[in-house]
Scaffold this motif. Structure first.
Motif, PDB file in Angstrom:
ATOM      1  N   ASP A  14       0.869  -1.169   0.000  1.00 31.35           N
ATOM      2  CA  ASP A  14       0.000   0.000   0.000  1.00 31.35           C
ATOM      3  C   ASP A  14       0.909   1.222   0.000  1.00 31.35           C
ATOM      4  N   LEU A  15       0.784   2.049  -1.027  1.00 30.84           N
ATOM      5  CA  LEU A  15       1.640   3.223  -1.189  1.00 30.84           C
ATOM      6  C   LEU A  15       0.797   4.469  -0.953  1.00 30.84           C
ATOM      7  N   PHE A  52      -1.733  10.417  -5.423  1.00 31.04           N
ATOM      8  CA  PHE A  52      -2.533   9.200  -5.404  1.00 31.04           C
ATOM      9  C   PHE A  52      -2.143   8.287  -4.246  1.00 31.04           C
ATOM     10  N   ASP A  53      -3.044   7.394  -3.907  1.00 27.38           N
ATOM     11  CA  ASP A  53      -2.747   6.215  -3.106  1.00 27.38           C
ATOM     12  C   ASP A  53      -2.779   5.058  -4.083  1.00 27.38           C
ATOM     13  N   ILE A  54      -1.761   4.209  -4.052  1.00 21.67           N
ATOM     14  CA  ILE A  54      -1.630   3.123  -5.022  1.00 21.67           C
ATOM     15  C   ILE A  54      -1.439   1.814  -4.278  1.00 21.67           C
ATOM     16  N   LYS A  55      -2.071   0.759  -4.786  1.00 24.53           N
ATOM     17  CA  LYS A  55      -1.855  -0.586  -4.247  1.00 24.53           C
ATOM     18  C   LYS A  55      -1.177  -1.417  -5.319  1.00 24.53           C
ATOM     19  N   LEU A  56      -0.138  -2.151  -4.895  1.00 22.55           N
ATOM     20  CA  LEU A  56       0.563  -3.088  -5.773  1.00 22.55           C
ATOM     21  C   LEU A  56       0.347  -4.491  -5.230  1.00 22.55           C
ATOM     22  N   ASP A  57       0.260  -5.474  -6.141  1.00 24.78           N
ATOM     23  CA  ASP A  57       0.180  -6.857  -5.673  1.00 24.78           C
ATOM     24  C   ASP A  57       1.586  -7.369  -5.383  1.00 24.78           C
ATOM     25  N   THR A  58       1.697  -8.626  -5.027  1.00 21.22           N
ATOM     26  CA  THR A  58       3.008  -9.184  -4.653  1.00 21.22           C
ATOM     27  C   THR A  58       3.963  -9.287  -5.840  1.00 21.22           C
ATOM     28  N   ASP A  59       3.439  -9.148  -7.069  1.00 11.21           N
ATOM     29  CA  ASP A  59       4.277  -9.133  -8.273  1.00 11.21           C
ATOM     30  C   ASP A  59       4.601  -7.706  -8.715  1.00 11.21           C
ATOM     31  N   PHE A  60       4.260  -6.727  -7.870  1.00 11.43           N
ATOM     32  CA  PHE A  60       4.528  -5.308  -8.097  1.00 11.43           C
ATOM     33  C   PHE A  60       3.709  -4.730  -9.254  1.00 11.43           C
ATOM     34  N   ALA A  61       2.569  -5.331  -9.540  1.00 10.21           N
ATOM     35  CA  ALA A  61       1.653  -4.794 -10.548  1.00 10.21           C
ATOM     36  C   ALA A  61       0.629  -3.894  -9.851  1.00 10.21           C
ATOM     37  N   VAL A  62       0.269  -2.799 -10.492  1.00  8.15           N
ATOM     38  CA  VAL A  62      -0.715  -1.868  -9.934  1.00  8.15           C
ATOM     39  C   VAL A  62      -2.101  -2.522  -9.984  1.00  8.15           C
ATOM     40  N   GLU A  73      -4.650  -0.952  -7.912  1.00  4.41           N
ATOM     41  CA  GLU A  73      -5.560   0.147  -7.577  1.00  4.41           C
ATOM     42  C   GLU A  73      -4.782   1.452  -7.544  1.00  4.41           C
ATOM     43  N   LYS A  74      -5.408   2.500  -8.081  1.00  2.00           N
ATOM     44  CA  LYS A  74      -4.814   3.832  -8.060  1.00  2.00           C
ATOM     45  C   LYS A  74      -5.945   4.824  -7.851  1.00  2.00           C
ATOM     46  N   ARG A  75      -5.972   5.455  -6.657  1.00  2.00           N
ATOM     47  CA  ARG A  75      -7.038   6.408  -6.359  1.00  2.00           C
ATOM     48  C   ARG A  75      -6.454   7.776  -6.053  1.00  2.00           C
TER      49      ARG A  75
END
Length: 86
Positions: A59-60, A70-80, A82-84
Motif C-alpha cells: 500500500d503506497l 494518489f494512493d496506489i496498491k501493488l500486488d506481490t508481483d509489483f503490478a498496480v 488500484e490507483k485512487r
C-alpha cells in the motif's frame, strides 16, 4: 536481592511482550527498489516511509505523479491493482 531480580525480569518481559513486532512488515531493499522502479515508469515518486507491506502486496500512500497525488496498491508481483486520487 531476589525481589530486585524478579522485578527486573518482570519488567524486561513486559517490555518485550509489549513491543510491536516489526520484522514481518520490514521492507527489503529489493522490494523498495522494485517499487521505485514501477513508480518511475509511471512518472511518480514517493517517500519510502509511506510504503506499507501487506499480505496481498503493498500500500503506497501519498504518491506524487505528474497528474496529481494518489494512493496506489501493488500486488506481490509489483503490478498496480488500484490507483485512487487523493
Amino acid at each position: 536481592m531476589k525481589g530486585l531480580r524478579a522485578l527486573c525480569l518482570t519488567g524486561s518481559l513486559l517490555l518485550v511482550a509489549g513491543s510491536p513486532v516489526w520484522a514481518s512488515d520490514d521492507l527489503t531493499e529489493e522490494e523498495i527498489e522494485r517499487i521505485n522502479a514501477v513508480l518511475g515508469e509511471m512518472q511518480c515518486e514517493m517517500d519510502d516511509d509511506d510504503i506499507e507491506k501487506e499480505d496481498d502486496g503493498f500500500d503506497l500512500d501519498d504518491v506524487l505523479c505528474a497528474e496529481g497525488q494518489f494512493d496506489i496498491k501493488l500486488d506481490t508481483d509489483f503490478a498496480v491493482v488500484e490507483k485512487r486520487a487523493e
